[in-house]
Design an enzyme around this catalytic site. Sequence first.
Site, PDB file in Angstrom:
ATOM      1  N   LYS A 292     -23.599 -79.614  14.412  1.00  0.00           N
ATOM      2  CA  LYS A 292     -22.660 -80.771  14.245  1.00  0.00           C
ATOM      3  C   LYS A 292     -23.134 -81.923  13.396  1.00  0.00           C
ATOM      4  O   LYS A 292     -24.351 -81.670  13.090  1.00  0.00           O
ATOM      5  CB  LYS A 292     -22.666 -81.411  15.747  1.00  0.00           C
ATOM      6  CG  LYS A 292     -21.575 -80.367  16.185  1.00  0.00           C
ATOM      7  CD  LYS A 292     -20.687 -80.738  17.107  1.00  0.00           C
ATOM      8  CE  LYS A 292     -20.488 -79.423  18.787  1.00  0.00           C
ATOM      9  NZ  LYS A 292     -19.730 -80.079  19.843  1.00  0.00           N
TER      10      LYS A 292
ATOM     11  N   HIS B 151     -25.160 -87.829  13.198  1.00  0.00           N
ATOM     12  CA  HIS B 151     -24.234 -89.195  12.512  1.00  0.00           C
ATOM     13  C   HIS B 151     -25.527 -90.242  13.661  1.00  0.00           C
ATOM     14  O   HIS B 151     -26.243 -90.686  14.277  1.00  0.00           O
ATOM     15  CB  HIS B 151     -23.351 -89.661  12.948  1.00  0.00           C
ATOM     16  CG  HIS B 151     -22.223 -89.004  14.565  1.00  0.00           C
ATOM     17  ND1 HIS B 151     -22.534 -90.006  15.189  1.00  0.00           N
ATOM     18  CD2 HIS B 151     -23.006 -87.904  15.519  1.00  0.00           C
ATOM     19  CE1 HIS B 151     -22.770 -89.675  16.922  1.00  0.00           C
ATOM     20  NE2 HIS B 151     -22.353 -88.548  16.878  1.00  0.00           N
TER      21      HIS B 151
ATOM     22  N   HIS C  99     -25.825 -91.146  16.813  1.00  0.00           N
ATOM     23  CA  HIS C  99     -27.815 -90.423  17.494  1.00  0.00           C
ATOM     24  C   HIS C  99     -28.996 -91.820  16.569  1.00  0.00           C
ATOM     25  O   HIS C  99     -30.603 -91.351  17.454  1.00  0.00           O
ATOM     26  CB  HIS C  99     -27.844 -89.691  16.675  1.00  0.00           C
ATOM     27  CG  HIS C  99     -26.781 -88.421  16.699  1.00  0.00           C
ATOM     28  ND1 HIS C  99     -26.305 -87.515  16.114  1.00  0.00           N
ATOM     29  CD2 HIS C  99     -27.094 -87.323  17.863  1.00  0.00           C
ATOM     30  CE1 HIS C  99     -25.615 -86.699  16.512  1.00  0.00           C
ATOM     31  NE2 HIS C  99     -26.134 -86.919  18.443  1.00  0.00           N
TER      32      HIS C  99
HETATM   33  N1  ARG Z   1     -27.487 -82.600  22.542  1.00  0.00           N
HETATM   34  C1  ARG Z   1     -26.790 -83.984  23.896  1.00  0.00           C
HETATM   35  C2  ARG Z   1     -25.978 -84.747  22.324  1.00  0.00           C
HETATM   36  O1  ARG Z   1     -25.192 -84.608  21.885  1.00  0.00           O
HETATM   37  C3  ARG Z   1     -27.886 -84.627  24.303  1.00  0.00           C
HETATM   38  C4  ARG Z   1     -28.905 -84.349  24.705  1.00  0.00           C
HETATM   39  C5  ARG Z   1     -29.462 -85.443  26.099  1.00  0.00           C
HETATM   40  N2  ARG Z   1     -30.416 -85.063  26.743  1.00  0.00           N
HETATM   41  C6  ARG Z   1     -29.919 -84.441  27.691  1.00  0.00           C
HETATM   42  N3  ARG Z   1     -31.534 -83.625  28.647  1.00  0.00           N
HETATM   43  N4  ARG Z   1     -28.974 -84.308  28.263  1.00  0.00           N
HETATM   44  O2  ARG Z   1     -24.571 -85.420  23.194  1.00  0.00           O
END
Ligand code: ARG
Length: 577
Positions: free
Chosen positions: A132, A135, A138
């Site tokens: 994905k 962006h 992040h």
């Molecule tokens: N991959 C997730 C996102 O982009 C964020 C992960 C955050 N860390 C966690 N341990 N949940 O929304």
Amino acid sequence: MLKIKSLIADKLLCGIKNISAECQITADELVGMLEYPPDSSMGDLALPCFKLSKTLRRSPVQIAQTLVPEMSADCIDSAQAVNGYLNIYISKDYLASAVIPEILDKKENYGAPDFGKGKTVVLDYSSPNVAKPFHIGHLGTTVIGHSLKKLHEFAGYKCVGINYLGDWGTQFGKLVLAYRMWGNKELIEKGGIDELVSLYVRINNAISGNEEQGIAPDPELAEKARAEFHKMEIGDEENLELWRWFVKISLEEYEKTYKQLDITFDSYKGESFYTDKMPAQVQILRDKELLKIDDGASIVDLEEYGMPPCLILKRDGSTLYPTRDIAAAVYRKAEYGFDKAIYVTSGQQILHFQQWFKVVDLMGYEWADQLVHVPYGTVSVNGAKLATRTGNVVLLKDLFAAAIEKVSEIMEEKNPALKGRYDIAEAVGVGAIVFYYLSNNRIKDINFNMEEALSFDGNTGPYVQYTYARACSILEKAGDIPAGDVTITTPEEKALAVTLSQFEEKVRVAIRDYEPSVITRYILDIATAFNRFYHECPINNADTPELRASRLKLTEAVKHVLGSAFGLICLRKTEKI
Ligand code: ARG
């Protein structure tokens, strides 16, 4: 300044005991009450005495007046009682003979607290979802997360930075399917993540339909995608091989961005790693009778705690985001024995974290209170032409590229002879974005204004990096600095020394509040104080050789403190601009 504050607090305590022997206040509490007045004409530190008037049963004015004669110490020049405030002026000699030499001696380690020694912090940040777009949303998790890591390291903690990649889930079923239908190996090898993202966008459009493009929804495709993911879950090697390839391509792309930011991770264990670790936790939940069946799904009821239920298993038995987070936390506790586990994500995930933190607590894990969620606000972009093929999201790499290009243009004009321009433009361009972003309290929503972020004259990254380069070039021009004492003769020198002395306090507050912006603002304070000093006090052309040496030492102290503060917020040190 902490040392100065505690020396002053001891004196204050004596004075307070003279007023009332029974008063229970401690020196630490007094340290906390000392304020920095908005203007140095009101002292370098001030005690607002109204805070004591109830305990001491005196008016603030009386208290301030009674405390004035107590204020004699090496670090104090004088004190005045003004309108219920005790204004304290710090001694220039003390700053010159104690504070500046300490900075010159400790260099990059000056200001480092040591309360983290022997403790471990695990930080989960950046964590993009593979294939994905990576962006602008992040940016927050990436730079706040890394700054918190640097801050904790500075305080002596052993830190483990974890990139919890979103590398598992139905989106990979979609991608496998899309690749089989429309994919082209060479194109992906050449185009990298952009190709994957456009495949992903295309399959989503095909599944959900896109009115604008006249595409009707196709639920059958969704079913097929789910089937492909299911094949991955039961170990279908062909699909897994594709998946590994998608992950590798994505990682290569992220690493380019991390390199621009000088960010590295200690672990890339993503969501997929926890697949086989979830059943044990689900079993514990069952054994403890925490699981309830709700419409076929397994949930933990959190009504008692004022929250909607936490979803553990879907109707078809598949696991969910909270299930994985619980398994990952248990694994990390066992693997790293953390004293604190920090998760940096957007504020949209606040409820998710509150829910699964509560579940971990209900499961009886006594370390549940060591889990910390650090949320941040939303980011949007204004004034930059950064349209991408994926439509309305702004990719981080495009944002950085635009900033670097703009900075190159400015530098071309300002300093056409500069060598190594690309590296410097990268440090300044990327730094401008980071600095702009980290100037605000993290929870605030931010609208990016490129013009503003890149300006060399505002309170910006380029401005502070330019200031750092200025200090470096003064020192370079000077050559070896002759030995001798530091003397503080002007208000600008004094203000600069006072500002430098505040570093450790700022670091402590930034860690306490999980707020890197404390350091960003502090960097601006130093830059402002240094530039005032530079404009008012000749350095290399000072009146006497002794004064010149003293001012060069002040400049060197600035270089050390600014340099370490830059490191704490992912800002590169630029010796030349
Ligand atoms: N991959 C997730 C996102 O982009 C964020 C992960 C955050 N860390 C966690 N341990 N949940 O929304």
